[in-house]
Design a protein around this motif. Structure first.
Motif, PDB file in Angstrom:
ATOM      1  N   LEU A  16       0.652  -1.209  -0.105  1.00  0.00           N
ATOM      2  CA  LEU A  16      -0.030   0.097   0.007  1.00  0.00           C
ATOM      3  C   LEU A  16       0.952   1.181  -0.119  1.00  0.00           C
ATOM      4  N   PHE A  17       2.092   1.138   0.705  1.00  0.00           N
ATOM      5  CA  PHE A  17       2.817   2.564   0.830  1.00  0.00           C
ATOM      6  C   PHE A  17       3.468   2.723  -0.373  1.00  0.00           C
ATOM      7  N   SER A  18       3.927   1.494  -1.142  1.00  0.00           N
ATOM      8  CA  SER A  18       4.514   1.522  -2.561  1.00  0.00           C
ATOM      9  C   SER A  18       3.413   2.124  -3.591  1.00  0.00           C
ATOM     10  N   MET A  19       2.220   1.906  -3.297  1.00  0.00           N
ATOM     11  CA  MET A  19       1.323   2.565  -4.247  1.00  0.00           C
ATOM     12  C   MET A  19       1.095   3.986  -3.894  1.00  0.00           C
ATOM     13  N   ILE A  20       1.186   4.226  -2.604  1.00  0.00           N
ATOM     14  CA  ILE A  20       1.071   5.938  -2.260  1.00  0.00           C
ATOM     15  C   ILE A  20       2.162   6.595  -2.919  1.00  0.00           C
ATOM     16  N   ALA A  21       3.527   5.971  -2.683  1.00  0.00           N
ATOM     17  CA  ALA A  21       4.856   6.630  -3.158  1.00  0.00           C
ATOM     18  C   ALA A  21       4.768   6.629  -4.661  1.00  0.00           C
ATOM     19  N   ILE A  22       4.157   5.772  -5.406  1.00  0.00           N
ATOM     20  CA  ILE A  22       4.189   5.498  -6.841  1.00  0.00           C
ATOM     21  C   ILE A  22       3.018   6.832  -7.483  1.00  0.00           C
ATOM     22  N   THR A  23       1.900   6.841  -6.656  1.00  0.00           N
ATOM     23  CA  THR A  23       0.919   7.830  -7.064  1.00  0.00           C
ATOM     24  C   THR A  23       1.509   9.266  -6.780  1.00  0.00           C
ATOM     25  N   VAL A  46      -2.916  16.353  -4.230  1.00  0.00           N
ATOM     26  CA  VAL A  46      -1.957  15.423  -3.662  1.00  0.00           C
ATOM     27  C   VAL A  46      -2.417  15.291  -2.315  1.00  0.00           C
ATOM     28  N   ARG A  47      -2.558  16.359  -1.685  1.00  0.00           N
ATOM     29  CA  ARG A  47      -2.563  16.484  -0.072  1.00  0.00           C
ATOM     30  C   ARG A  47      -4.067  15.510  -0.087  1.00  0.00           C
ATOM     31  N   GLN A  48      -5.144  15.763  -0.587  1.00  0.00           N
ATOM     32  CA  GLN A  48      -6.475  15.539  -0.502  1.00  0.00           C
ATOM     33  C   GLN A  48      -6.269  13.827  -0.881  1.00  0.00           C
ATOM     34  N   GLU A  53      -6.109   8.186   1.428  1.00  0.00           N
ATOM     35  CA  GLU A  53      -5.206   6.992   1.800  1.00  0.00           C
ATOM     36  C   GLU A  53      -5.187   6.648   3.131  1.00  0.00           C
ATOM     37  N   ARG A  54      -4.839   8.000   4.003  1.00  0.00           N
ATOM     38  CA  ARG A  54      -4.599   7.658   5.276  1.00  0.00           C
ATOM     39  C   ARG A  54      -5.850   7.393   6.166  1.00  0.00           C
ATOM     40  N   LYS A  55      -6.964   7.654   5.756  1.00  0.00           N
ATOM     41  CA  LYS A  55      -8.071   7.269   6.555  1.00  0.00           C
ATOM     42  C   LYS A  55      -8.146   5.738   6.350  1.00  0.00           C
ATOM     43  N   GLU A  56      -8.099   5.238   4.971  1.00  0.00           N
ATOM     44  CA  GLU A  56      -8.390   3.913   4.911  1.00  0.00           C
ATOM     45  C   GLU A  56      -7.248   2.971   5.464  1.00  0.00           C
ATOM     46  N   LEU A  57      -6.152   3.547   5.307  1.00  0.00           N
ATOM     47  CA  LEU A  57      -4.986   2.702   6.183  1.00  0.00           C
ATOM     48  C   LEU A  57      -5.274   2.927   7.654  1.00  0.00           C
ATOM     49  N   GLU A  58      -5.721   4.038   8.102  1.00  0.00           N
ATOM     50  CA  GLU A  58      -5.914   3.882   9.588  1.00  0.00           C
ATOM     51  C   GLU A  58      -7.117   2.917  10.173  1.00  0.00           C
ATOM     52  N   THR A  71       2.425   1.492  10.469  1.00  0.00           N
ATOM     53  CA  THR A  71       1.522   2.418   9.442  1.00  0.00           C
ATOM     54  C   THR A  71       1.716   3.971   9.840  1.00  0.00           C
ATOM     55  N   SER A  72       1.427   4.387  10.960  1.00  0.00           N
ATOM     56  CA  SER A  72       1.165   5.437  11.357  1.00  0.00           C
ATOM     57  C   SER A  72       2.579   6.151  11.439  1.00  0.00           C
ATOM     58  N   TYR A  73       3.604   5.530  11.611  1.00  0.00           N
ATOM     59  CA  TYR A  73       5.117   6.224  11.426  1.00  0.00           C
ATOM     60  C   TYR A  73       5.339   6.658   9.921  1.00  0.00           C
ATOM     61  N   ILE A  74       5.123   5.854   9.121  1.00  0.00           N
ATOM     62  CA  ILE A  74       5.227   6.035   7.578  1.00  0.00           C
ATOM     63  C   ILE A  74       4.463   6.989   6.999  1.00  0.00           C
ATOM     64  N   LEU A  75       2.917   7.022   7.564  1.00  0.00           N
ATOM     65  CA  LEU A  75       2.186   8.136   7.276  1.00  0.00           C
ATOM     66  C   LEU A  75       2.665   9.492   7.669  1.00  0.00           C
ATOM     67  N   ASP A  76       2.944   9.395   8.796  1.00  0.00           N
ATOM     68  CA  ASP A  76       3.730  10.666   9.440  1.00  0.00           C
ATOM     69  C   ASP A  76       4.651  11.056   8.375  1.00  0.00           C
ATOM     70  N   LYS A  77       5.624  10.320   8.059  1.00  0.00           N
ATOM     71  CA  LYS A  77       6.977  10.754   7.301  1.00  0.00           C
ATOM     72  C   LYS A  77       6.247  11.249   5.912  1.00  0.00           C
ATOM     73  N   VAL A  78       5.365  10.447   5.233  1.00  0.00           N
ATOM     74  CA  VAL A  78       4.867  10.943   3.993  1.00  0.00           C
ATOM     75  C   VAL A  78       4.223  12.029   4.026  1.00  0.00           C
ATOM     76  N   GLU A  79       3.486  12.556   5.308  1.00  0.00           N
ATOM     77  CA  GLU A  79       2.784  13.890   5.646  1.00  0.00           C
ATOM     78  C   GLU A  79       3.885  15.077   5.776  1.00  0.00           C
ATOM     79  N   GLU A  80       4.905  14.603   6.465  1.00  0.00           N
ATOM     80  CA  GLU A  80       5.979  15.685   6.495  1.00  0.00           C
ATOM     81  C   GLU A  80       6.515  16.276   5.156  1.00  0.00           C
TER      82      GLU A  80
END
Length: 84
Positions: A16-23, A46-48, A53-58, A71-80
């Motif tokens: 899933l994170f790979s898909m987010i990164a690719i997107t 992109v933020r939206q 994606e964040r809501k679905e993963l959480e 999951t939370s750690y990776i999402l926080d890093k992407v959000e930063e």
């Protein structure tokens, strides 16, 4: 058995994170732009997408589990990266 289940969940998280990164990278490179070169509207899109994606993963990975913490750690890093 539990170990196999955790490995499967971890694999799913990585996928899933790979898909987010690719997107996200696709949003940047389709227009041949860096993040800083994107218009505010493009950045907001992109933020939206990220928030959806964040809501679905959480929902799929509660924060009280090992997978949820990862999951939370990776999402926080992407959000930063998209908030800077």
């Amino acid at each position: 058995m539990e170990r196999t289940g955790r490995i499967s969940k971890l694999f799913l998280i990585i996928l899933l994170f790979s898909m987010i990164a690719i997107t996200m990278s696709g949003c940047v490179y389709v227009n041949n732009k860096d993040w800083d070169d994107m218009t505010p509207e493009e950045q907001e899109e992109v933020r939206q997408n990220f928030e959806e994606e964040r809501k679905e993963l959480e929902e799929d990975f509660p924060s009280d589990s090992v997978e949820g913490k990862f999951t939370s750690y990776i999402l926080d890093k992407v959000e930063e990266g998209i908030e800077d």
